[in-house]
Scaffold this motif. Structure first.
Motif, short mmCIF file in Angstrom:
data_model
loop_
_atom_site.label_atom_id
_atom_site.label_comp_id
_atom_site.label_asym_id
_atom_site.label_seq_id
_atom_site.Cartn_x
_atom_site.Cartn_y
_atom_site.Cartn_z
N UNK A 141 0.83 -1.20 0.00
CA UNK A 141 0.00 0.00 0.00
C UNK A 141 0.87 1.26 0.00
N UNK A 142 0.47 2.28 0.77
CA UNK A 142 1.20 3.54 0.77
C UNK A 142 2.58 3.44 1.35
N UNK A 143 2.86 2.36 2.09
CA UNK A 143 4.16 2.20 2.72
C UNK A 143 5.30 1.98 1.74
N UNK A 144 4.96 1.64 0.49
CA UNK A 144 5.98 1.48 -0.54
C UNK A 144 5.61 2.22 -1.82
N UNK A 145 4.32 2.31 -2.14
CA UNK A 145 3.90 2.93 -3.41
C UNK A 145 3.52 4.39 -3.26
N UNK A 146 3.48 4.90 -2.03
CA UNK A 146 3.15 6.32 -1.78
C UNK A 146 4.22 6.93 -0.89
N UNK A 147 5.47 6.57 -1.14
CA UNK A 147 6.59 7.03 -0.32
C UNK A 147 7.46 8.02 -1.10
N UNK A 148 8.00 9.02 -0.38
CA UNK A 148 9.09 9.85 -0.88
C UNK A 148 8.80 10.48 -2.25
N UNK A 149 7.76 11.29 -2.30
CA UNK A 149 7.37 11.90 -3.58
C UNK A 149 8.43 12.82 -4.15
N UNK A 150 9.40 13.20 -3.32
CA UNK A 150 10.45 14.09 -3.81
C UNK A 150 11.54 13.35 -4.56
N UNK A 151 11.45 12.04 -4.69
CA UNK A 151 12.54 11.26 -5.27
C UNK A 151 12.10 10.46 -6.48
N UNK A 152 12.50 10.92 -7.65
CA UNK A 152 12.26 10.14 -8.86
C UNK A 152 13.06 8.86 -8.88
N UNK A 153 14.24 8.87 -8.26
CA UNK A 153 15.07 7.68 -8.21
C UNK A 153 14.39 6.57 -7.41
N UNK A 154 13.68 6.96 -6.35
CA UNK A 154 12.94 5.97 -5.58
C UNK A 154 11.80 5.39 -6.42
N UNK A 155 11.03 6.26 -7.09
CA UNK A 155 9.90 5.80 -7.90
C UNK A 155 10.37 4.86 -9.00
#
Length: 233
Positions: A88-102
């Motif tokens: 859920x949000x714990x992995x797919x809605x994390x760290x919106x400031x990071x394109x590298x994370x996405x």
């Protein structure tokens, strides 16, 4: 039994109950031979020695922020073989400031469409919809989903942006009712895996509440996903 190291990273928005949610899965990890380290921020990702000794990362951090050295450490760990999973949000809605994370995760939450306008109350349940998690043909033989069948949920239905590096094990379809601006049903991945270097990523989008996490199919997918993602010898 060979001891494996799991790092559980939890925090962020309290609405997803990061402590209580991760506590549900700690006994499973320990019963399967994991030495578990629990962290309250992604700062551990920048600790090279800890990451090098980690076989699996379980993350439950909704929104929040991540520093550049932290996301670089996470990406390097996964590329080197550390498994990475969450729900859920714990992995797919994390760290919106990071394109590298996405890019590492392969999908980003953007919406959970709600009920018809006349049914809205201003409460969280406005976004709880009856929907189906449909397994793909790939799911029939995958260790995470083998033997499972399509299942129904009444909870948030995640709309995610994603790419085709994902191996999608289950999807959900957002209908196109007249009160929303899209004009045809939209299919979103609900469970996927992703190879990143020598590492494996597993994302399960259901999991808004403790009740959903304890749904037999959801819990099975998350627990099997932990085992499958874990660093291979």
């Amino acid at each position: 039994m060979t001891t494996k190291r799991a790092v559980v990273v939890r925090g962020g928005w309290e609405g997803h109950h990061p402590v209580e949610a991760t506590e549900l899965f700690l006994p499973f990890l320990r019963e399967h031979g994991y030495d578990v380290l629990v962290e309250s921020s992604p700062a551990v990702y920048a600790d090279f020695d800890t990451m090098a000794a980690t076989d699996l990362i379980v993350q439950c951090v909704t929104m929040s922020t991540i520093e550049r050295d932290q996301v670089a450490g996470l990406r390097a760990a996964v590329q080197s073989g550390t498994g990475f999973t969450g729900w859920h949000g714990g992995i797919a809605d994390s760290y919106h400031d990071s394109g590298e994370y996405a890019q590492l995760v392969g999908g980003a939450f953007v919406a959970h469409p709600g009920k018809e306008p006349e049914a809205l109350t201003g409460e969280p349940g406005d976004n709880f919809l009856d929907h189906t998690i449909r397994l793909t043909p790939l799911a029939a033989e995958h260790p995470i989903t083998a033997g499972l069948e399509d299942f129904e949920l009444t909870t948030e239905q995640y709309w995610v942006l994603h790419d085709d590096l994902n191996d999608v094990l289950a999807v959900t379809t957002h209908p196109a009712p007249p009160w929303h601006p899209w004009h045809r049903p939209v299919v979103s991945p609900a469970i996927w895996t992703r190879n990143w270097g020598a590492g494996r990523v597993v994302v399960t989008t259901p999991g808004h509440s403790l009740e959903v996490l304890q749904h037999p199919s959801v819990r099975t997918v998350i627990e099997r996903g932990m085992l499958w993602a874990t660093r291979r010898a």
